[in-house]
Design an enzyme around this catalytic site. Structure first.
Site, PDB file in Angstrom:
ATOM      1  CD  GLN A 154     -13.884  -5.654  -1.293  1.00  0.00           C
ATOM      2  OE1 GLN A 154     -14.118  -4.482  -1.568  1.00  0.00           O
ATOM      3  NE2 GLN A 154     -12.678  -6.179  -1.490  1.00  0.00           N
ATOM      4  CE  LYS A 212      -1.744 -10.708  -2.835  1.00  0.00           C
ATOM      5  NZ  LYS A 212      -3.175 -10.586  -2.623  1.00  0.00           N
ATOM      6  CG  HIS A 241      -1.835  -1.078   1.414  1.00  0.00           C
ATOM      7  ND1 HIS A 241      -1.742  -2.006   2.425  1.00  0.00           N
ATOM      8  CD2 HIS A 241      -2.919  -1.430   0.684  1.00  0.00           C
ATOM      9  CE1 HIS A 241      -2.735  -2.876   2.330  1.00  0.00           C
ATOM     10  NE2 HIS A 241      -3.461  -2.562   1.273  1.00  0.00           N
TER      11      HIS A 241
HETATM   12  O1  PAF Z   1      -7.919  -4.322  -3.017  1.00  0.00           O
HETATM   13  C1  PAF Z   1      -8.563  -3.879  -2.048  1.00  0.00           C
HETATM   14  O2  PAF Z   1      -8.005  -3.598  -0.985  1.00  0.00           O
HETATM   15  C2  PAF Z   1     -10.066  -3.696  -2.179  1.00  0.00           C
HETATM   16  O3  PAF Z   1     -10.620  -4.673  -2.990  1.00  0.00           O
HETATM   17  C3  PAF Z   1     -10.462  -2.282  -2.644  1.00  0.00           C
HETATM   18  C4  PAF Z   1      -9.951  -1.995  -4.030  1.00  0.00           C
HETATM   19  C5  PAF Z   1      -9.918  -1.238  -1.679  1.00  0.00           C
HETATM   20  C6  PAF Z   1     -11.984  -2.165  -2.678  1.00  0.00           C
HETATM   21  O4  PAF Z   1     -12.554  -2.378  -1.431  1.00  0.00           O
END
Ligand code: PAF
Length: 288
Positions: free
Chosen positions: A61, A152, A37
């Site tokens: 998700q 990734k 990140h």
């Molecule tokens: O890759 C992630 O961390 C998540 O899928 C994202 C893109 C922040 C969406 O919630």
């Protein structure tokens, strides 16, 4: 660094930046930040006047049997890491801020057809709909010039690119390299579920992808031979179950009949109760 948790306040702050003609780079995350990140934040820092990172564990998700309620989080550590990587705004909305309806969901969902059906999509129904919906919403809130994603989660990256193009969203999707530990294991917040020895063993995933990529490079053109090779290598070295290995066209994510161009080898395995995803790009060597 300013931390903002309301959509309205963030829009006001970012409108002011736009009025000053400042460019905005955006890094969406679910927090528990690692070097993957922070490298996205540093990349955004290089080419934008303002960098914003969101931290939101998006319930849309996750399916019922997944780790929504135990997803790792450490907002204090994340704040320090974001500052050190050069972030200006941290957007940390609550679930009710993002999904104010009684059921805390979005009635409108984004379905990026075809790309979202295969691989991760076939094993995690609804996952990519949740990802595309939240990314679309975040892009509408932030209105960035550029948004940064790691390679990734390769299928996620292709889905976001497709959505941004199909819906004429005014943001460039910047594809950034996967960051790995010294053994090659791709960094992921969920690696925190593994101990040091398990992390070392888990690096077999990337080593196997590298070996499979070499086979492509020296001329093996049959996708199923590569797939079998990679699968056997993984299960002969660690106690893992393989969800899939896919040798795919990087744009369509379809398996070609024969490898004649660049491909991505996608892999998902279960190891020590953790689901690990990784991928590698490779091309057949062209001899003239
Ligand atoms: O890759 C992630 O961390 C998540 O899928 C994202 C893109 C922040 C969406 O919630």
């Amino acid at each position: 660094l300013e931390t903002i948790n309301s959509i309205k306040d963030l829009k006001v702050a970012l409108s002011a930046e736009r009025a000053r003609a400042n460019t905005i780079g955006f890094v969406p995350t679910m927090g528990y930040l690692h070097e993957g990140h922070t490298s996205l934040i540093s990349n955004a820092r290089k080419t934008n006047d303002i960098v914003i990172t969101s931290i939101f564990v998006n319930p849309l998700q996750f399916s019922e049997n997944e780790d929504l309620n135990t997803y790792p989080s450490d907002i204090e550590a994340d704040t320090t890491k974001a500052i050190n990587a050069g972030c200006d705004f941290l957007f940390t909305p609550s679930v009710s801020q993002m999904y104010p309806s009684e059921q805390h969901t979005s009635k409108t969902k984004i379905n990026v057809s075809d790309l979202a059906k295969s691989w991760e999509g076939s094993l995690r129904p609804g996952h990519f709909e949740g990802v595309a919906t939240v990314v679309n919403k975040l892009l509408n809130i932030v209105g960035p010039c550029s948004v940064y994603f790691g390679e990734k989660d390769f299928q996620q990256l292709q889905i976001v690119k497709q959505m941004v193009s199909d819906l004429s969203i005014d943001a460039s999707v910047i594809q950034c390299e996967t960051i790995r530990d010294r053994n090659g294991l791709a960094l992921s917040s969920r690696n925190s579920y593994l101990d040091a020895a398990q992390k070392q063993q888990a690096s077999v995933l990337y080593q196997s992808l590298q070996a499979a990529a070499k086979l492509v490079e020296i001329g093996e053109s049959d996708p199923s031979t590569i797939e079998e090779f990679c699968r056997n290598r993984i299960i002969s070295k660690i106690d893992a179950s393989v969800d899939y290995i896919g040798v795919v066209d990087p744009k369509t994510l379809q398996v070609p009949d024969k490898i004649v161009d660049e491909v991505r080898i996608l892999a998902a395995i279960n190891f020590a109760d953790v689901r690990l995803l990784d991928n590698i790009g490779c091309s057949p060597c062209v001899t003239k």
